[in-house]
Structure formats: C-alpha cells, structure tokens
Design an enzyme around this catalytic site. Structure first.
Site, PDB file in Angstrom:
ATOM      1  N   GLU A  76      74.057   7.775   7.348  1.00  0.00           N
ATOM      2  CA  GLU A  76      74.773   8.436   8.424  1.00  0.00           C
ATOM      3  C   GLU A  76      75.818   9.424   7.889  1.00  0.00           C
ATOM      4  O   GLU A  76      75.970  10.514   8.429  1.00  0.00           O
ATOM      5  CB  GLU A  76      75.447   7.372   9.304  1.00  0.00           C
ATOM      6  N   ASP A  77      76.496   9.046   6.836  1.00  0.00           N
ATOM      7  CA  ASP A  77      77.688   9.804   6.451  1.00  0.00           C
ATOM      8  C   ASP A  77      77.586  10.580   5.137  1.00  0.00           C
ATOM      9  O   ASP A  77      78.550  11.213   4.730  1.00  0.00           O
ATOM     10  CB  ASP A  77      78.901   8.861   6.358  1.00  0.00           C
TER      11      ASP A  77
END
Ligand code: MN
Length: 714
Positions: A76-77
């Site tokens: 996600e990051d």
C-alpha cells in the site's frame, strides 16, 4: 522499537521451527522499502510494522503471521508490489499481505456507509484466513496507541469512532478480550476525554485512599483457597475506564455506587478445581445473589468459559470473582488467537473452521443495505447452537436457526404439536421467529391446535422435523382414506350395490391391507381403482354399459347443486399433496368444481365447465364431487379487533399490510380515539375461522408499532 534479533528470538521461543531466515529477510525488506518514510509523529515509518509484529508475538502467532505483519503496509505505502512480495516470500505470505492491504484500502473510502461496507469486506477477507484479521486488529491497536500523533482532530475522531464501532466489537466477537478492552479504552479517550479523565481521577483517588486493598484481597483469597487445599493463581484486575463508564450509563448509577471496580481472577488447574474453588468461596463468604453465572457449562458464543460469582469478600466489600483454568484464561484473553495456538498442530488454521463467519457471509449476501447488515451483525450468530431458557429457567440448547416451534418440540412433543404462539422475552413473536442466545421462550399451547405442514418449511431441529412430518403423513393418509371411501361409495352406488365397511373388511386381505381404512387410502391415492375393489366384493359385476356410468357434465352440475353432503371439502386437504388445481381452468373459490383422480397423484380440481373433462367421460370412477369449504361471503366469519397503534407515519400502512399478508380482509375500520401518540380503533376482519383470527392477532402483536390487540367482545 524491537530490534531484529529480538523479534526473531521471541518467535523462536514459542515456535522453535519458525523460519528464521524468512523472518530476518522480512524485517530487513520492510526497513528497506519503507526507507526514509516517516509517520506523522516523525518516527521512521518502519517502526510501525515492526511494533505490529511485536504485538502479535505476544499472542504467540506463527512465523507467517509475523512476517505478514512486517510486510503489511509495503504494497500500500511503498514502491513494492504484491508480485515482489510473492517472489521473495512465497504465495502464502503474498495472499495474507494482499488480504491486509485490501482492508487498509477500504478504510480510505468515503464517509457514507463506510462502516458497514468496510465491515462487510473486512469480514469477507477475514473469512479467507483468520490471520488477516489478527494482523489487521494488531495494526489498528498500534495505530490507536499512537493516535495522539495524528494532527487532524477530525481524522482522530473518525479513526476512534471506527475503532469503537467496528474493530472493538470484532475483537470481542473472536474473543480477544484484551485487544477489545484496549481498543475501546483508547477510542474512549479520544471520543469522550472528559468522561474518561474524571473516571480515572476517581480511580486514582480510590487507589490512594484504599491503598493496597486489591492486593490484600488477592492475598486473602489465595490463603482461603490454600487452606482448603486448592492451589490457585489469584490476581486483581482493575476494570477499564470505558467499561466503568458503560456500566454507569447502563445502570444509571453514580461512580460511588459502583462497588466492584476490580475483578478478581482465580486460575486453577482443572474444571473440577473451578467448582471446588467456587464451593470454598461460597462457604466462606456471603454470596451476592444474582451474580453467579456458569459459563463453563454454557460458554459464551465467542468461546468464553469461566465461573462468575459475587461475594462479600475478606474486606467486607462486594468482590466480583471469575474462576477458570489456565486454558480458559488464555481463551478469555486472546480468543481465536488462543484457539489458533491449540489447533496449530493440526494445521487447520484458516478461517474455514469458524462456521459463524460463513453465516455472516450469508447474511452479507442477502442484506440489502449496510444498515440492515449492521442490524444483523448485532445478533450473536457465530455458533452452531443457541441456548434459550424456559420460563422456569431450564436451559435448552437448539441448533442455530431454531424457532419457537423447535423450542416447543424440544420441551415436549405434545407442547410442539399444540403450540399456537410464543413469547420471547415477554413479547409475542411469530412462531417462525429466529431464537437468539439467552432468549427466554414461553410457548402458548391450545388443545385445538395440530402441527401445521407449514412449520416444516422453517423448523431446523431434527425432532421437530420428524414429528411434523409424521403428523403430516398421518393426516394425509386420513384424507386419502376419506377420499377413497367416497370414491368407493360412489362406484358401488353406480352399480346399484350398497357400500358397507363390512364388505370391504371382507376383501381387504386380497389387497394386503390391515384394515378397511388402508383400502380406502389405497383407492384415494390412486394405487387401486374403486372398480377393482368393487369387483373383488362382487365378482359378478359385468363391465357395465359405459353410457350409463358416464357422469355427464350436466348431471355433475346438477348434483353439485344438491348441497355439500356428498362433496369432499377441499379445505382440510393438505395443499399440494392430495389436491392439484388444474392449469386449464384455474378454479377459484366460489367456482363450481369437480375432481379427477389420477393414479399416484391425487385429485386434480377442474371447474365444472372445463373442456378437459370430456377426456374423462369414459372413466366415471375417477370423478369426485367437490365443493369449496368456504362458499363466498356468507361463510366468512367476521372478527372484531380492538387495536391500539402508535401514531407514527406508516403505522396504519403496516397494520393493513400485516392483515393482508395473513389473508385477512378488513371489512370495516373505525378510529375510536385519536391522540398525539396513539390511535385506538375497531377493525372488522373477515377470516375463515378462529384459528385464522388468532394468527392475525399474533402477527399484529409481533409488530413494533402496534401496542395492543384484543378481540373486541361487544
Ligand atoms: Mn499499518
């Protein structure tokens, strides 16, 4: 922040076979890809996944779960993709990380309906593997612990609200009490800081003035038990500010009136010791009435087991005591995670063993909107049994999905056979209502009632099913018998013979029947023709001239006019069993009708002028006179009800809908009194019989906006 070797050591301490190399690689990889990212607090970002992994080592979870925790934010990051993770750590880890990633993405959705929607998808993901949920909960716990560093107050509130509404209940669902308490309390601090501060200040004050009171109680409880030879580990746990707050709200009491701020735990070796310890405490100290609960013999739906009691303890104050074994204690604190540990050996670690998840999913599929879903999830649905109480307090365990009818049969077959209504927790509910854990069920019976074939469509317990089926079969046989008798009567009459039961008795053996009634049923079901039986009784009967035995349409019509004496009442025959309605003419109540018997199928009902009937002119023995039991208005009964309805929009609408749904017809309605909050009215309802009226009354009483319903007798 936990250092690399420390984390690996922790995992190895409880799982010597853990994949050390993979753990090391995951730690390094997370650090590398998160790189110089920072959290709002200014801490390096990778401290977060490492702390989450640390939380999960406290639960002694397996190496794959810990690795997933380390990697849970990389897709996600960071630049890393799911493919990268799969390549480096394998498909299993990839699947788990993907599960957690999906959950995180859902949090970013819009405000509207997000709770339920998130929840929904969360559960879907979680059902694939319970470990995804465990990582998600640990992730949320760490985010809550560091919530103060989030700068936007709105965002903090939103996260706290979501934690309170979704994650804390989820943790409770799967029995993770410790997670739940902490999540709730952290959210409480955010949502209602004043309340929490004042509760904490009070607790501090009590602590100062009461000094080491809990410690003294712990010591004395321990000595008391030891004197009687029971080895126990005793501790006192101060309740969380949030649980105290909730208790104050629920019981509407002031802080000073709350006596049991500390829960004492007695942990012993075995279940026998639990009851022994209970016995000792109850004989040593006065028992507070109403506080004893046996969650060992009746575990909570999330698997929680313990004995609870309240005593006026060694320091002459009310003490709440929980008695359990070590295993029960672990399950109480860590729920699913503890179960998981015990099941580890068998390698059955995925969510599939949690049947309640499947049921949740079912409801997810069928709930039409998120609100409805949230409503449903409040039910305790995650166990394959429900436990209900009789009015006398007897505990009755039923399969999940049970209804008051199942309950009635579980109490006694006769109660089941004659039940007409039910009250759950003092309120009338329909017989098909779903029972929930802890419901107190009161069955209303009537001698006039018999099992309805309808019940078979909703009961789930084996006992209820088999009783109803047996009754239906018996009833059906009776009806086929009655039909067969009439067919025989007619066949005999047509040939000019007298029909007697004695005659049939004389030939029943020929048909391998034990009684004349069995012969009737055989004929009624079409397994034998009436003519066959006639020929057995009077072998001399010639194949008669067809023209004489035809029942011409005109004659049938004429006979129909004579009245109902010779007619088989359609009502009372079990629908779909012995009687079919012809598709050619669609007979409706009020139409004049005739029946045609078909072997093995029962009777098909035609209107008297249906052209199809011509095909049966050559087989007069197959014709049966029929009439509707209810012939038009005159035969309908009128029931008068006195009803009080809340004066709310739509309440009158639901009133008429319910009557309509139950095949009642409102013929007259008069509002006798109209006030701001209630309508009082008299309603005349056309019904077929008293039982029908009773059904309608029960259905109305089960409706929230309807305050009361009575037969008006005037
Ligand atoms: Mn995270």
């Amino acid at each position: 922040m936990i250092r690399q070797f420390e984390l690996v050591e922790r995992v190895k301490s409880y799982d010597p076979n853990a994949d050390e190399d993979a753990l090391n690689r995951a730690y390094v990889y997370a650090m590398k890809v998160h790189g110089s990212q920072t959290r709002e607090s200014g801490d390096p970002y990778f401290s977060h996944p490492i702390e989450v992994a640390g939380i999960l080592t406290d639960l002694k979870l397996d190496d794959n779960t810990i690795i997933t925790a380390l990697l849970h934010d990389v897709v996600e990051d960071t630049e890393a993709t799911l493919k990268d993770v799969e390549q480096k750590f394998g498909k299993d880890i990839g699947r788990l990380v993907d599960g957690v990633t999906k959950l995180s993405r859902l949090e970013l959705q819009s405000e509207q309906t997000k709770h339920a929607e998130n929840f929904r998808k969360l559960v879907v993901a979680m059902s694939e593997d319970i470990r995804v949920l465990l990582v998600k909960l640990a992730d949320r716990l760490h985010n809550m612990r560091t919530l103060e560093s989030v700068k936007s107050p709105d965002k903090r509130r939103r996260i706290a609200r979501e934690t309170m509404d979704i994650y804390a209940p989820l943790a409770e669902r799967i029995g993770m009490q410790r997670f739940k308490d902490e999540l709730e309390d952290l959210a409480f601090a955010q949502l209602n800081p004043d309340a929490r501060d004042s509760i904490q200040a009070r607790m501090e004050f009590l602590k100062r003035t009461g000094e080491d009171l809990p410690d003294r109680i712990v010591g004395q409880l321990k000595r008391t038990l030891a004197e009687d030879g029971t080895e126990a580990w005793v501790s006192g746990r101060v309740k969380s500010p949030y649980s105290i707050w909730r208790k104050m709200q629920r019981q509407n009491v002031a802080f000073e009136q709350l006596s049991d701020l500390v829960a004492f735990r007695v942990v012993v070796e075995s279940v026998e010791h639990c009851y022994q310890a209970l016995g000792i405490l109850h004989s040593r100290y006065p028992v507070v009435p109403g506080r004893f609960k046996d969650y060992i013999s009746t575990p909570k739906p999330n698997g929680y087991r313990s004995l609870h009691t309240g005593v006026i303890g060694p320091e002459r104050q009310r003490d709440e005591v929980q008695i359990r074994t070590r295993e029960m204690h672990e399950v109480a604190e860590f729920g699913v995670a503890a179960h998981w540990k015990y099941k580890q050996a068998s390698q059955q670690v995925d969510g599939r063993q949690y049947r309640w998840l499947r049921e949740l999913l079912d409801i997810l599929e069928h709930a039409s909107n998120p609100e409805e879903f949230l409503e449903h999830t409040k039910l305790e649905m995650f166990q394959d049994q429900v436990f209900c109480f009789s009015p006398k307090g007897d505990l009755i365990a039923l399969p999940r999905g049970s209804t008051p009818v199942d309950f009635a049969y579980a109490v006694h077959s006769e109660v089941g056979d004659t039940c007409v209504g039910s009250k759950v927790n003092g309120r009338m509910v329909p017989l098909r209502a779903l029972l929930k854990n802890g419901d107190q069920v009161d069955i209303i019976t009537s001698r006039a009632q018999t099992p309805s074939p309808d019940w078979e469509t909703f009961v789930v317990s084996g006992k209820a099913k088999s009783r109803i089926r047996r009754f239906v079969r018996m009833k059906q046989r009776e009806q086929y018998g009655e039909l067969g008798r009439q067919m025989l009567q007619k066949a005999f009459r047509q040939e000019g013979y007298e029909f007697t039961e004695k005659a049939i008795e004389g030939v029943r053996k020929k048909f391998h029947c034990e009684a004349a009634a069995d012969v009737y049923a055989e004929v009624g079901q079409g397994h034998r023709t009436a003519r066959e039986v006639l020929l057995a009784v009077f072998p001399g009967v010639k194949d008669s001239k067809k023209s004489d035995t035809i029942v011409p349409i005109g004659r049938a019509r004429a006979r129909q006019g004579k009245g109902k004496d010779s007619a088989v009442p359609i009502k009372g025959l079990i629908p779909g069993m012995a009687v079919h309605y012809a598709r050619c003419c669609h007979p409706l109540p009020g139409d004049r009708i005739v029946g045609i018997v078909t072997t093995g199928k029962g009777v098909t009902v035609h209107t008297i002028d249906c052209e199809t009937l011509e095909r049966f002119q050559d087989t007069p023995e197959r014709w049966v006179d029929l009439a509707w039991d209810v012939v038009g208005e005159a035969d309908r009964l009128l029931g008068r009800l006195y009803v009080v309805v809340a004066n709310e929009p739509g309440s009158l609408g639901s009133l008429s809908t319910i009557i309509g749904k139950n095949q009642g017809n409102i013929s007259n309605l008069k509002i006798t009194n109209r006030s701001i909050d209630f309508f009082e009215m008299l309603i005349d309802v056309e019904v077929s019989d008293v039982k029908h009226l009773t059904n309608i009354i029960a259905a109305l009483r089960a409706t929230p906006v309807i305050t009361s319903v009575e037969r008006a007798r005037a």
